[in-house]
Write a protein that holds these residues in place. Structure first.
Motif, PDB file in Angstrom:
ATOM      1  N   UNK A 113       0.292  23.551  -4.825  1.00 23.72           N
ATOM      2  CA  UNK A 113      -0.376  22.277  -4.835  1.00 23.72           C
ATOM      3  C   UNK A 113       0.165  21.151  -5.151  1.00 23.72           C
ATOM      4  N   UNK A 114       0.826  21.258  -6.383  1.00 26.25           N
ATOM      5  CA  UNK A 114       1.381  20.044  -6.739  1.00 26.25           C
ATOM      6  C   UNK A 114       2.692  19.683  -6.226  1.00 26.25           C
ATOM      7  N   UNK A 115       3.387  20.877  -5.549  1.00 33.72           N
ATOM      8  CA  UNK A 115       4.726  20.601  -4.724  1.00 33.72           C
ATOM      9  C   UNK A 115       4.106  20.025  -3.428  1.00 33.72           C
ATOM     10  N   UNK A 132       2.900   6.200  -5.816  1.00 36.93           N
ATOM     11  CA  UNK A 132       2.603   6.288  -7.123  1.00 36.93           C
ATOM     12  C   UNK A 132       1.277   7.165  -7.508  1.00 36.93           C
ATOM     13  N   UNK A 133       0.282   6.854  -6.857  1.00 38.76           N
ATOM     14  CA  UNK A 133      -1.126   7.642  -6.991  1.00 38.76           C
ATOM     15  C   UNK A 133      -0.966   8.859  -6.871  1.00 38.76           C
ATOM     16  N   UNK A 134      -0.307   9.377  -5.787  1.00 38.49           N
ATOM     17  CA  UNK A 134      -0.155  10.832  -5.342  1.00 38.49           C
ATOM     18  C   UNK A 134       0.561  11.446  -6.388  1.00 38.49           C
ATOM     19  N   UNK A 160       4.239  15.119   0.150  1.00 44.78           N
ATOM     20  CA  UNK A 160       3.478  13.915   0.719  1.00 44.78           C
ATOM     21  C   UNK A 160       4.003  12.642   0.167  1.00 44.78           C
ATOM     22  N   UNK A 161       4.147  12.434  -1.314  1.00 48.85           N
ATOM     23  CA  UNK A 161       4.603  11.254  -1.660  1.00 48.85           C
ATOM     24  C   UNK A 161       6.014  10.925  -1.348  1.00 48.85           C
ATOM     25  N   UNK A 162       6.827  11.899  -1.436  1.00 49.49           N
ATOM     26  CA  UNK A 162       8.384  11.511  -0.803  1.00 49.49           C
ATOM     27  C   UNK A 162       8.101  11.220   0.543  1.00 49.49           C
ATOM     28  N   UNK A 163       7.370  11.823   1.394  1.00 50.69           N
ATOM     29  CA  UNK A 163       7.362  11.552   3.036  1.00 50.69           C
ATOM     30  C   UNK A 163       6.982  10.037   2.933  1.00 50.69           C
ATOM     31  N   UNK A 164       5.832   9.729   2.383  1.00 46.72           N
ATOM     32  CA  UNK A 164       5.484   8.259   2.635  1.00 46.72           C
ATOM     33  C   UNK A 164       6.486   7.281   1.941  1.00 46.72           C
ATOM     34  N   UNK A 186       0.824  -1.337   0.247  1.00 46.39           N
ATOM     35  CA  UNK A 186       0.152  -0.016  -0.059  1.00 46.39           C
ATOM     36  C   UNK A 186       0.720   1.235  -0.019  1.00 46.39           C
ATOM     37  N   UNK A 187       1.806   1.438   0.847  1.00 48.96           N
ATOM     38  CA  UNK A 187       2.493   2.675   0.793  1.00 48.96           C
ATOM     39  C   UNK A 187       3.078   2.996  -0.452  1.00 48.96           C
TER      40      UNK A 187
END
Ligand SMILES: Nc1ncnc2c1ncn2[C@@H]1O[C@H](COP(=O)(O)OP(=O)(O)OP(=O)(O)O)[C@@H](O)[C@H]1O
Ligand SMILES: [Mg+2]
Lengths: 251, 281
Positions: free
Chosen positions: B260-262, B193-195, B267-271, B187-188
């Motif tokens: 917003x994009x950034x 990928x989704x974000x 978020x994606x990088x943190x996950x 899931x992570x």
């Protein structure tokens, strides 16, 4: 009477005849060792008994395997869940899930809804006690299992298997990732487990087979060459090839 | 020439190339921030545009973008994950599977304006959803599907085979194995990928141009069947269609969009970094 009985068992991977006409019987609450050189089909044979070979594409099985007198390759037999609950498996590499120790042990119970949640604690304790981990781990049940030592991980994997309450435990080279000391400890554990479980162990290590097992089967190129009391196999083998293998003249 | 000298030159060239890659990103950020930061006020973010979009804020465009992005993920994530599960866990390697994979790769390469026209033809016209958030979200969802499928497959494939093996040996069925022993650990990766794909979608103009974007709406969308203002299109309009608009307003709008994009990328990088720490199997 045998707990597991194979009659004229044959297995093909596609066109490759991996198990050739195997006949044997494993006694209840005994430890049986399967030995033989690499690639002779030991793992394949072991995976017949819980039908783990089913996931391999192109596998064909012929003959009968009776577990408690029920042929698990009968056309009508389709309850793999029941079979695999009864026949547990421990793998070569200790492979706990990246979850807590507790979660690892109750993993099967949770999915199968075998018992009520409130009984989980008791089963976790019971399973850890039977693999002699309870005293070490009772205060860190909710720590991640990946932090354990290799030996502890393998014990945990055994606990995870027996938490589902199988009759039979198949072990595929369970000590080959461990150091000699840990190996001896796991062997000790197997002796304890023998009281409650029928154990089949595949091993490369002939001393190990001699130490832990009551019966031994020697395989070569997909054939079962010799099967009998461990003491007899190691002191007075009937077949020349067995003798050559145990005296170290094969790989 | 000495080997060490050669090596120094080679490293310098490599370093230079790396810098050149980073340079545009830094420049874009710098220009946008320098010219736009003064325009970023609480009012700019929370107020409706006024005076023919020359004054006021970009609130409806922000809301529209968020609606669109959220709704599109509702469609694309479940579908993408299920397709990935099928391809990675069930599908045999036969002609059909290979065709599907080829289709996915090609889908990822289709230009976004083609998705826009496709969405116009299918959702707006044929299925009669009209120019609406629903049509736009579905169009973005389709555009995102290949990315989500690919990311999900990678995440599934990175779950060790031994997890599946143990799970089966404990008597779990194949579906239970996927549900309990594979998906939770993937899931992570799937979310990352989704974000990332969403972040890209949030900045796209072409797919929403014909399917959802409104030139100017004096109110917020009330349902998914309404049109909406959307940031990238809004930025395009105020930059090209409306005379006498202050430079600051334009850059501030770009600032909000890039922001917003950034944020989504962060978020994606943190996950992902969390996942790296946990993933020691
Ligand atoms: N999935 C498969 N498809 C085709 N052939 C296979 C497959 N798995 C095993 N084999 C072949 O079957 C034979 C027996 O393999 P198996 O893994 O049972 O041997 P093994 O005795 O356990 O060996 P090792 O000691 O190396 O674990 C080998 O020749 C192997 O190449
Ligand atoms: Mg093997």
């Amino acid at each position: 009477m045998s707990k597991i009985l194979a009659k004229n068992l044959n297995l093909w991977y596609g066109t490759f005849h991996a198990l050739q006409n195997i006949n044997l019987g494993f006694g209840e609450r005994r430890i049986t060792a399967i030995i033989g050189p690499s690639g002779c089909g030991k793992s394949t044979l072991l995976r017949v008994f819980n039908r783990m070979n089913d996931v391999v594409e192109g596998v064909k099985v012929g003959g009968e395997v009776l577990i408690d007198n029920e042929n698990i390759f009968d056309g009508d037999f389709n309850d793999l869940v029941k079979l695999r609950k009864k026949v547990g498996m421990v793998f070569q590499r200790p492979n706990p899930f990246p979850l807590s120790i507790y979660e690892n042990i109750v993993f099967g119970l949770k999915v199968h809804h075998l018992v009520k949640k409130k009984e989980f604690n008791a089963i976790v304790q019971e399973s850890l006690e039977s693999v002699m981990l309870w005293n070490d781990l009772k205060n860190k049940l909710h720590k991640n299992a990946l932090g354990l030592s290799l030996e502890q991980k393998q014990r945990l994997c055994i606990a995870r298997t027996i938490a589902v309450k199988p009759d039979i435990v198949l072990m595929d080279e369970p000590c080959s990732a461990l150091d000699p000391q840990a190996t001896l400890k796991i062997e000790e554990l197997m002796q304890r487990l023998k009281k409650d479980y029928t154990i089949v162990i595949v091993t490369h290590n002939m001393q190990q087979a001699a130490r832990v097992s009551e019966d031994t089967g020697f395989m070569l190129l997909g054939e079962l060459i010799e099967f009998g009391r461990t003491a007899d196999i190691f002191t007075a083998p009937k077949d020349k090839r067995t003798e050559e293998y145990i005296t170290g003249r094969y790989g | 020439m000495k080997t060490t000298t050669k090596q120094k030159i080679a490293f310098s060239i490599l370093f230079l190339c790396t810098i050149i890659v980073v340079l545009p990103v830094v420049c874009i950020f710098w220009i946008i921030i320098k010219n736009g930061y003064k325009g970023i006020t609480w009012q700019f973010i929370t107020a409706m545009p006024t005076e023919g979009m020359r004054q006021g804020g970009v609130y409806p465009a922000i809301v529209g973008t968020l609606y669109l992005v959220c709704l599109s993920i509702v469609f694309s994530l479940p579908m993408g994950v299920m397709a990935a599960v099928y391809l990675n866990e069930y599908a045999k390697d036969n002609l059909l599977t290979r065709l599907i994979r080829l289709a996915i790769v090609n889908l990822a390469g289709v230009s976004s304006v083609v998705y826009g026209l496709f969405g116009l033809a299918l959702f707006v016209t044929f299925m009669k959803f009209g120019v609406s958030i629903l049509s736009g979200a579905l169009t973005l969802a389709i555009m995102n599907l290949p990315v989500i499928i690919t990311a999900s497959r990678e995440a599934l494939a990175s779950v060790p085979y031994s997890f599946r093996e143990v799970s089966l040996s404990l008597g779990l069925s194949r579906w239970q194995t996927i549900r309990h022993s594979v998906l939770p650990f993937a899931i992570p990766g799937i979310l990352t990928g989704a974000i990332l794909s969403l972040a890209r979608a949030a900045g796209e103009t072409a797919p929403i141009l014909f399917t959802v974007a409104a030139f100017y709406l004096p109110h917020l969308p009330k349902s998914i069947f309404d049109q909406a203002m959307v940031l990238p299109y809004h930025l395009y309009i105020i930059s090209t269609q409306i005379p006498n608009i202050s430079r600051e307003t334009r850059y501030a709008t770009a600032f909000v969009l890039v922001g917003i994009v950034f944020t989504m990328n962060i978020f994606a990088v943190i996950i992902r970094s969390r996942l790296r720490k946990k993933k020691k199997w």
